[in-house]
Design an enzyme around this catalytic site. Structure first.
Site, PDB file in Angstrom:
ATOM      1  CG  ASP A   1      -0.183  -0.071   2.536  1.00 44.71           C
ATOM      2  OD1 ASP A   1       1.033  -0.312   2.513  1.00 44.71           O
ATOM      3  OD2 ASP A   1      -0.809   0.131   3.597  1.00 44.71           O
ATOM      4  CD  GLU A   2       5.506   0.792   1.878  1.00 41.11           C
ATOM      5  OE1 GLU A   2       6.355   0.459   1.032  1.00 41.11           O
ATOM      6  OE2 GLU A   2       5.654   0.655   3.100  1.00 41.11           O
TER       7      GLU A   2
END
Length: 564
Positions: A466-467
């Site tokens: 989720d980066e």
């Protein structure tokens, strides 16, 4: 036209008789010339035949190897797809379903509908080989004991296993089984997940009669471990044992690891040109073969042509034969030479010119079609190597390349750049409660929102679960102006991410923590990334849904700034 009597041309003035014609000097010169021409024709025919055999054999061997490599890569890709799917399913199979066969079958059915790579379905057994659930359901399979199957025994060792191709006990046709261990949190194997694919499944390993090479050639797929023909253009050879040692010398070398081309005599006594290429993910190898009688048919036709020529044909051949042969084979020689230079990297990969619609033209068109497929595969592989599969954004490798270029431009133009490290807040609960598919959909939506707020000249990359990282390059002006521009973009990103997301009929709000590192062309990429990562963690520790800005070369603590 000459007005000399015919007898004058033959060298005498008396009545023309057979004896006089036969003993004439002119006749002897003509006969001697015919003999020399005939001998020269035979010698040239012999040399030409040998030349054609060597040259065409080399071209055909190169073509066979190209075909074998293409087919091997295609099979390897299909096998890797199935192995990756089976590993993923085994890793995500809920252990509580092992005690609930009906729910476990429904779980298998859902995966089979989404990814129907295993045409004959899935089944799950306990470590002892007893059936727990299968899909599609099979009453016969439910009563079987699979503990004696090699893929079950190998999977119990903890690794994904590819079994020996066999005739399925329930399917009653050749199948290829695979199995992966299902582990609990401690790493203990709790069950075995197996996937079965029919060898004749469309688009898998089957070779149809339309995939022959010429009339008598074709493909073989061989498993050295099992000493079996896994697939073949000849259906009768599927699952038959390979020849015994000493029957086919080239096959013996291939079983020992040789990969390349050669001329050999097969088990039926026919000479053929063969090429061998490996399928790395399975240990198998592909053989593309064609009988030499067919590959060198043009040589046979040339020999018959020479043998049947009359005196007039010999004379005509002397006058125009060499030029005609050169005209006939020039496109093939040119194509082979150009293809050879392409394989050595001396010429760009480009389609060959089709000069005529004959055998040479058809061969050139086939090569061009193969080249287009290879180029398409290369382009797809290059894209996959530099982009995230889920979102289509640049991955870490492409980001690193563009960051290095941006730093070089900044150093050259005395400009600045900013690196925004975006880490999503409240994303893990979505994954845990709604599942990975909902999480993937959320990531896709967030990626599209971020794309909408950045410039085309900026680089947005996904570097982790989720980066995301946003690279703002070529920022002109003072450091304060660069800080203001980066802060404005971060504010837009926070607003875009904060907007509710619709997932499975529910509205969810996902925030983000953003770390911004400002720098110039004197920095190393690693320093800029470390600074942005540290700033992001400060934003995360401060409660999220905000950004922090830091200067990469400064030792001062990051200055906090709340996002919008």
């Amino acid at each position: 036209m000459s007005t000399w009597p015919r007898s004058k041309l033959l060298g005498y003035h008396g009545p023309m008789t057979f004896h006089r014609v036969a003993s004439s000097l002119a006749t002897r010169i003509i006969l001697l010339g015919i003999i020399f021409v005939t001998l020269g024709t035979l010698i040239r025919a012999t040399v030409l035949t040998q030349y054609l055999r060597e040259d065409i054999s080399a071209v055909m061997a190169t073509q066979q190897l190209t075909l074998a490599n293409y087919v091997a890569r295609d099979i390897d890709h299909k096998m890797q797809e199935r192995q990756n799917l089976l590993k993923h399913m085994a890793a995500t199979l809920p252990l509580e379903l092992l005690d609930r066969p009906t729910e476990l079958r429904a779980w298998l059915a859902t995966r089979h509908a989404l990814q129907p790579f295993f045409s004959a379905g899935f089944f799950v057994t306990n470590p002892g080989g007893q059936m727990l659930a299968d899909y599609p359901p099979s009453p016969e399979r439910a009563t079987l004991d699979f503990s004696d199957r090699d893929f079950i025994r190998m999977a119990l060792g903890g690794e994904l296993a590819i079994g020996s191709p066999v005739v399925g006990r329930t399917a009653q046709k050749p199948i290829l089984p695979m199995a992966a261990p299902v582990r609990d949190a401690s790493g203990k194997v709790r069950a075995i997940l197996s996937g079965i694919t029919a060898l004749d499944a469309a688009g898998f390993l089957s070779f149809t009669s339309g995939e022959r090479i010429g009339q008598g050639g074709g493909f073989l797929l061989i498993s050295p471990r099992d000493r079996l023909f896994v697939a073949s253009t000849e259906p009768s050879m599927v699952l038959r044992p390979t020849p015994a040692d000493g029957v086919n010398a080239l096959h013996d070398r291939a079983m020992q690891g040789y990969r390349g081309t050669g001329v050999t005599v097969n088990a039926q006594g026919a000479e053929e040109i063969s090429a061998i290429a490996s399928v790395p993910s399975t240990g198998w190898f592909v053989v593309a073969r064609i009988p030499t009688s067919e590959a060198l048919a043009v040589v046979t036709r040339t020999q018959r042509f020479v043998a049947k020529n009359s005196i007039v044909a010999v004379v005509v051949f002397l006058l125009v034969g060499v030029g005609s042969l050169y005209y006939v084979f020039r496109p093939l020689l040119h194509a082979a030479d150009h293809a050879d230079r392409m394989t050595r990297g001396e010429a760009p990969l480009e389609p060959l010119t089709v000069v005529r619609q004959d055998e040479v033209g058809h061969l050139t068109e086939a090569f061009n079609r193969l080249l287009l497929k290879l180029q398409g595969s290369q382009a797809e592989m290059v894209h996959m190597a530099h982009h995230d599969v889920l979102t289509g954004l640049p991955n870490r490798a492409l980001l690193g390349d563009r960051l290095a270029q941006a730093l070089a431009r900044a150093n050259r133009n005395h400009s600045r750049l900013a690196l925004l490290y975006v880490d999503l807040d409240r994303f893990k609960p979505i994954n845990d409660r709604l599942g990975h598919e909902a999480g993937d959909e959320a990531l896709k939506q967030i990626a599209q929102r971020l794309i909408a707020v950045v410039r085309e000249s900026d680089t947005l990359a996904r570097v982790g679960g989720d980066e995301f990282i946003l690279l703002l390059a070529d920022l002109e002006g003072s450091p304060e102006m660069a800080r203001t521009a980066a802060s404005a973009v971060a504010t837009k990103c926070l607003s875009a991410i904060e907007a509710p997301i619709e997932l499975r009929g529910e509205r969810h709000t996902i925030g983000a923590s953003i770390g911004i590192a400002l720098g110039d062309g004197t920095l190393a990429p690693h320093d800029l990334q470390v600074a942005a990562d540290a700033a992001m963690y400060k934003a995360k520790q401060a409660g999220g849904q905000r950004f922090f800005v830091t200067t990469a070369h400064s030792a001062r603590a990051a200055e906090p700034q709340l996002g919008s």
